[in-house]
Write an enzyme that holds these catalytic residues in place. Structure first.
Site, PDB file in Angstrom:
ATOM      1  N   GLY A 115       0.855  -1.181   0.000  1.00  0.00           N
ATOM      2  CA  GLY A 115       0.000   0.000   0.000  1.00  0.00           C
ATOM      3  C   GLY A 115       0.888   1.226   0.000  1.00  0.00           C
ATOM      4  CB  THR A 116       1.538   3.757  -2.103  1.00  0.00           C
ATOM      5  OG1 THR A 116       0.318   3.539  -2.785  1.00  0.00           O
ATOM      6  CG2 THR A 116       2.603   2.864  -2.621  1.00  0.00           C
ATOM      7  CB  THR A 117       0.952   8.226  -1.187  1.00  0.00           C
ATOM      8  OG1 THR A 117       1.782   7.707  -2.186  1.00  0.00           O
ATOM      9  CG2 THR A 117       1.450   9.560  -0.721  1.00  0.00           C
ATOM     10  CB  ALA A 142       3.076   2.371  -6.093  1.00  0.00           C
TER      11      ALA A 142
END
Lengths: 264, 225
Positions: A42-44, A217
């Site tokens: 998972g990202t930002t 991503a």
């Protein structure tokens, strides 16, 4: 499973983590073997302090290597009534860390009859990250953001972490995950001392949108499917999600101003 | 050689029961009553820190009387048990019946095997989606469990209080009505409580996931007025 009753010297106190280690001594809840790139990531996440509280926002994309594995993942969660946690990194361990963290705070509150202090909560998260270090070294790192509202000062506070459990309090904003560089640049340029909630929401949306343009991503707002970032405010009323309708309106005006900028 | 003194099992159990009953009767009464929104937990308790009522899980509450250290240890064991069960399975799998049975086993074991029985009497309360599904479990010092969906009174002079609540209790009362009814039954006709002397908590369907809520300060004053 029988009622867990301990002798005074064996008692794990109000810690759910300690209790778990007592009842399942051979099973370390956060230790896993890495599988490289096929693990879902998972990202930002960004968190911004505004006048009287703190705002957290996270995009919805999860990736496995070069593939998008989820479009609707949630990465910002309530930790308890007055704090929230956002996660980036390997999704499996991150989700379990959030679950354990939420449980740990609630467990403490029930056993002791009063909640942990905000610093205490941040320290707990830091200890959990430290426990996850062996997996982090195998590529299953989790990097959370912790934010909460402190009743005695009437203000929001933000904490950033690293994979070793290092805890760093930030003053105005913090971002983590693969798109954090771009997201934090946007927030940095827009941020001012006495930010209103509405502005903070717009800034967080714009930061995630800009990050999604530069980082594969990070997911942008998905207008086709009606998927928007998870945005939540934490203030004297506690943790509260901002409704999608509000996010849709703000996203639209951001997109409009962007298209004007590019002259199309 | 001296012979060990013979004590008949009947006498032994009776002595233990008397011992536990005496310990419990020394304390004040406490009551749990169902009302329209859930369950009211109410106790006379001048202390603001040594609580009788507590939260166990999302929809489950606890109340104990007797020896504080003993029922508080059981309260904490209940929280641990519920949190562990919810963590290993799901939050929906934690229920009061299971917990009450676990408590009953521990109480029964202490009663027959240990030096002294636990001097406690407890209530495990659970609210459901509607008032028909609300449940109260009444646990005695020897491990006896009883369940009801109306009200339970525990502690010293419980019989007197029980009679008073029985006269006026009916299903579907509002919070204000049930608080008045319960506090006047606990205080008796000769006196009335100030808010400082009361410990009041509710398990309410209106509270979201965690149904347990203490009623204190202004809110309590408003209800007692």
């Amino acid at each position: 499973m029988t009622l867990p009753i301990f002798t005074p010297s064996e008692d794990p106190g109000p810690s759910f983590f300690g209790l778990l280690q007592k009842v399942t001594p051979n099973q370390k809840p956060l230790e896993r073997i890495g599988e490289g790139n096929s693990v879902t990531h998972g990202t930002t996440i960004v968190a911004i302090r505004y006048e009287g509280g703190v705002l957290m926002a996270g995009d919805r994309r999860a990736t496995s290597g070069n593939l998008i594995s989820h479009r609707t993942m949630e990465k910002v969660f309530p930790a308890d009534a007055f704090s929230g946690v956002g996660i980036s990194g390997a999704a499996g361990p991150a989700m379990e860390m959030v679950r354990l963290f939420q449980l740990q705070l609630e467990h403490y509150e029930k056993v002791e009859g009063s909640p942990l202090s905000l610093d205490g909560k941040a320290n707990q998260l830091s200890l959990m990250l430290k426990g996850n270090l062996p997996s982090a070294m195998q590529g299953l790192g989790v990097i959370p953001i912790f934010a909460g509202y402190e009743e005695k000062t009437g203000q929001g506070r933000l904490f950033q972490f690293d994979i070793t459990g290092g805890r760093y309090e930030e003053k105005d904003f913090v971002a983590t995950g693969s798109g954090s560089l771009h997201a934090s640049t946007v927030v940095k340029l827009r941020h001012s001392v006495s930010l209103e909630l509405g502005e903070a929401i717009s800034i967080s949306l714009e930061a995630l949108l800009e990050a999604s343009e530069e980082d594969s991503a990070t997911g942008g707002p998905d207008i086709l499917r009606g998927i928007f970032p998870v945005v939540a405010k934490i203030d004297s009323d506690g943790f509260e999600r901002i409704p999608d309708g509000d996010l849709a309106d703000r996203t639209e005006s951001i997109i409009q101003s962007m298209s004007q900028r590019s002259g199309s | 050689m001296t012979m060990p003194m013979y004590v008949s099992p009947e006498q032994l159990m009776k002595d233990r029961a008397d011992y536990a009953r005496k310990g419990i009767a020394r304390g004040k009464a406490a009551a749990a009553c169902t009302y329209s929104e859930g369950v009211l937990l109410c106790a006379e308790n001048p202390s603001n820190t040594l609580r009788k009522a507590g939260e166990i899980y999302d929809k489950i509450g606890f109340m104990g009387v007797g020896k504080y250290s003993e029922f508080d240890q059981l309260r904490i064991a209940g929280i641990r048990h519920a949190d562990l069960k919810g963590y290993s399975f799901s939050r929906d799998d934690v229920d009061a019946r299971w917990l009450a049975n676990q408590y009953a086993q521990i109480l029964g074991q202490y009663f027959t095997h240990e030096m002294k029985p636990l001097e406690v009497e407890m209530i495990v309360a659970e609210i459901g989606d509607s008032s028909q599904e609300d449940q109260l479990f009444h646990l005695l010092y020897d491990g006896t469990v009883m369940d009801t969906s109306s009200f339970v009174v525990i502690g010293g002079e419980a019989d007197l209080v029980r009679e008073k609540i029985e006269q006026d209790w009916k299903s579907g009362l509002s919070l204000q009505e049930i608080v008045k009814l319960t506090t006047s039954a606990l205080s008796g006709p000769d006196r009335s409580f100030s808010p400082d002397e009361l410990e009041i908590a509710v398990l309410s369907r209106g509270n979201g996931r965690r149904a347990f809520n203490r009623i204190e300060g202004e809110e309590l004053n408003g209800l007692l007025a």
